[in-house]
Design an enzyme around this catalytic site. Structure first.
Site, short mmCIF file in Angstrom:
data_model
loop_
_atom_site.label_atom_id
_atom_site.label_comp_id
_atom_site.label_asym_id
_atom_site.label_seq_id
_atom_site.Cartn_x
_atom_site.Cartn_y
_atom_site.Cartn_z
N ASP A 1 -8.31 -3.48 -1.11
CA ASP A 1 -9.49 -2.70 -1.51
C ASP A 1 -9.09 -1.42 -2.24
O ASP A 1 -9.84 -0.93 -3.11
CB ASP A 1 -10.32 -2.36 -0.28
CG ASP A 1 -9.52 -1.62 0.77
OD1 ASP A 1 -9.72 -0.41 0.94
OD2 ASP A 1 -8.70 -2.26 1.45
N TYR B 1 0.82 -1.22 0.00
CA TYR B 1 0.00 0.00 0.00
C TYR B 1 0.85 1.27 0.00
O TYR B 1 0.62 2.19 -0.78
CB TYR B 1 -0.94 0.00 1.21
CG TYR B 1 -1.72 1.29 1.34
CD1 TYR B 1 -2.91 1.47 0.66
CD2 TYR B 1 -1.24 2.34 2.11
CE1 TYR B 1 -3.62 2.66 0.75
CE2 TYR B 1 -1.94 3.55 2.20
CZ TYR B 1 -3.13 3.69 1.52
OH TYR B 1 -3.82 4.88 1.61
N LYS C 1 -11.32 -8.86 5.79
CA LYS C 1 -11.91 -7.55 6.02
C LYS C 1 -12.60 -7.09 4.73
O LYS C 1 -11.95 -6.89 3.70
CB LYS C 1 -10.85 -6.55 6.44
CG LYS C 1 -11.42 -5.17 6.74
CD LYS C 1 -10.32 -4.20 7.10
CE LYS C 1 -10.85 -2.80 7.22
NZ LYS C 1 -9.76 -1.81 7.35
#
Length: 524
Positions: free
Chosen positions: A303, A268, A375
């Protein structure tokens, strides 16, 4: 229960390819240290506080020591040998006293040799072991509280964000959210903190779209949620961010203050904060070792890929990243039960069969990682500001989470893309979640996609595309794949990005008792 009929040989091939793709990066991580890893080590050894009299603003004592050691003798042998040798030479009692003497220009650091090096290494190991024992006690305390107060009575756990900028206001919102049914409270970090190469000290009241991650803020929120946990009769978990340039330090501070989850993704920071890839991989390995020791569930960030790339065309890149994150986590000692792999409900709702596609992608993640607390992230990219459409879309997201057995469900806000949510917005969002979870609680046992139907075929297609991509990454190298924009369309070369100057290749004789103790699983 397996619903997709995934071929075990294809799944095994995917994991084997992920391991091969990751291994060169693991070797790079083992061969290097960073200024953040060295600072995290000294934090475990007990250094605290900041130089509040510095003309340019407060400077954490740990930064003062590590930066000065690097200036005087380099960090190739680690910070522990020079720091603990200097402690003995100057007859100082604590690392904080050493930092004060350093700021006053009274210390000249050198790398000791012979018996001096042995004594410094032993002293450093004793000090670091004390910090790790604190983390061990916090893990045991969490287990006791969960046993006494209980876990939430159902899955998925409801995960809700607070982001006021003021830790005291965060506590008010978090307490109200827990009373309204939230199981996990996530404190969003102040905008830009991931690019600070230091961790601020003390309680903060002036963050931007979030609250600074500091040791004192962690302590305040954990204490408040312990109180609320006793009130509501279940253990309320607390989440923050172990990412950015201070990833290892924040992981340590989270362990020292008994946080329960931390956002920690292997790529990320590279992709979305333009942090140097080598810096990120070195830091995330140490961070995950700390998380494993602390029993902290990590949340990964797949995500985010779907906010920049198309959620249908790029679905297989999410699966690839999940497999890579799994391997990096296992290599660092994290078991499946602490591996909160991320994925999201981000397909354009105007696309025909969008909900069936979401179910296919969510089921694929669930069946590939059956023991991981996945998640599940709500829609953000296609939230238009129409709160009625947004509320409906969040309802479909919640239903997908129930049907596919997700573990951690982040509460979607109908005011996404409009305002920072008010308490009333959170209340309505929680009502949405509670309605769906109550109304559809047992629906998963009736959900059986057709063996040769749309959902099953789509899941197999995505897995096949993931295997193909992993094969290309093995051939070309993970660092090159990142540089080419494979994930989230972000192109990040291995020699670019922020924090590259904080990476140091280890010399023969490098000493880091934190790394040794974490590798060994030892307490002294």
């Amino acid at each position: 229960m397996a619903l997709l009929g995934l071929d075990p040989e294809v799944v095994a091939a995917a994991r084997a390819l992920a391991a091969r793709a990751a291994e060169p990066v693991v070797e790079i991580a083992r061969a290097h240290t960073t200024v953040a890893v060295e600072r995290a080590t000294l934090r475990l050894a007990g250094i605290t506080g900041a130089d509040t009299g510095h003309r340019a603003g407060d400077v954490p004592w740990v930064n003062r020591v590590v930066d000065t050691v690097r200036e005087h003798c380099g960090l190739e042998h680690g910070v522990v040998l020079p720091a603990f040798h200097a402690l003995r030479e100057h007859d100082l009692a604590t690392l904080t006293e050493l930092a004060e003497a350093t700021a006053a220009g009274q210390v000249r650091y050198t790398v000791p040799t012979g018996r001096d090096a042995q004594r410094a290494a032993r002293a450093g190991r004793v000090a670091v072991a004390k910090g790790l024992r604190t983390i061990d006690r916090n893990r045991a305390q969490r287990e006791k509280l969960v046993a006494r107060l209980g876990d939430p009575p159902r899955r998925p756990w409801i995960y809700l964000i607070v982001a006021t900028g003021d830790i005291d206001e965060d506590v008010v919102q978090a307490a109200n959210a827990a009373r309204a049914g939230a199981d996990v409270i996530a404190v969003i970090r102040s905008t830009g903190q991931s690019l600070l190469d230091y961790v601020p000290e003390g309680a903060t009241h002036h963050g931007f779209a979030g609250t600074y991650a500091t040791q004192e803020n962690f302590r305040i929120m954990r204490a408040a949620m312990d109180e609320v946990s006793r009130e509501v009769g279940r253990y309320v978990r607390v989440t923050n961010y172990a990412s950015g340039l201070c990833m290892p330090e924040i992981a340590v501070l989270g362990g020292l203050q008994r946080l329960d989850m931390m956002l920690n993704d292997s790529m990320y920071g590279i992709l979305f904060r333009d942090i140097n890839p080598i810096r990120t991989f070195v830091d995330q390995r140490f961070s995950r070792q700390v998380h494993a020791r602390a029993g902290i569930i990590i949340n990964t960030g797949e995500d985010n890929y779907l906010t920049t790339a198309d959620a249908v065309e790029a679905a297989h890149t999410v699966t690839v990243s999940q497999l890579l994150n799994e391997h990096f986590a296992h290599e660092a000692g994290l078991p499946d039960e602490l591996l909160g792999l991320g994925h999201a409900f981000e397909i354009n709702p105007s696309l025909p069969e969008s909900f069936r596609l979401e179910l296919a992608h969510a089921l694929l993640a669930r069946e590939l990682f059956p023991d991981a607390p996945l998640k599940w992230m709500p829609p953000t990219k296609h939230m238009t500001g129409n709160v009625f459409d947004g509320y409906l879309l969040d309802g479909f997201f919640n239903l997908a989470g129930v049907l596919t057995g997700q573990s951690i469900l982040l509460v979607g806000m109908m005011t996404e893309a409009v305002v920072t949510p008010f308490l009333s917005d959170r209340d309505l969002a929680l009502r949405n979640v509670r309605y769906v979870l109550d109304a559809a609680a047992g629906l998963r046992e009736d959900f059986r996609p057709a063996p040769d139907g749309f959902i099953v075929k789509r899941a197999h297609q995505v897995l096949g595309e993931a295997v193909d991509l992993l094969g290309r990454i093995v051939r070309d190298g993970l660092l090159d794949a990142i540089a080419d924009g494979t994930f989230g369309l972000m192109k990040r070369p291995p020699d670019g990005g922020k924090g590259a100057d904080g990476v140091v290749e280890k010399a023969p004789g490098y000493v880091n008792p934190a790394a040794d103790l974490l590798d060994e699983g030892a307490t002294r």
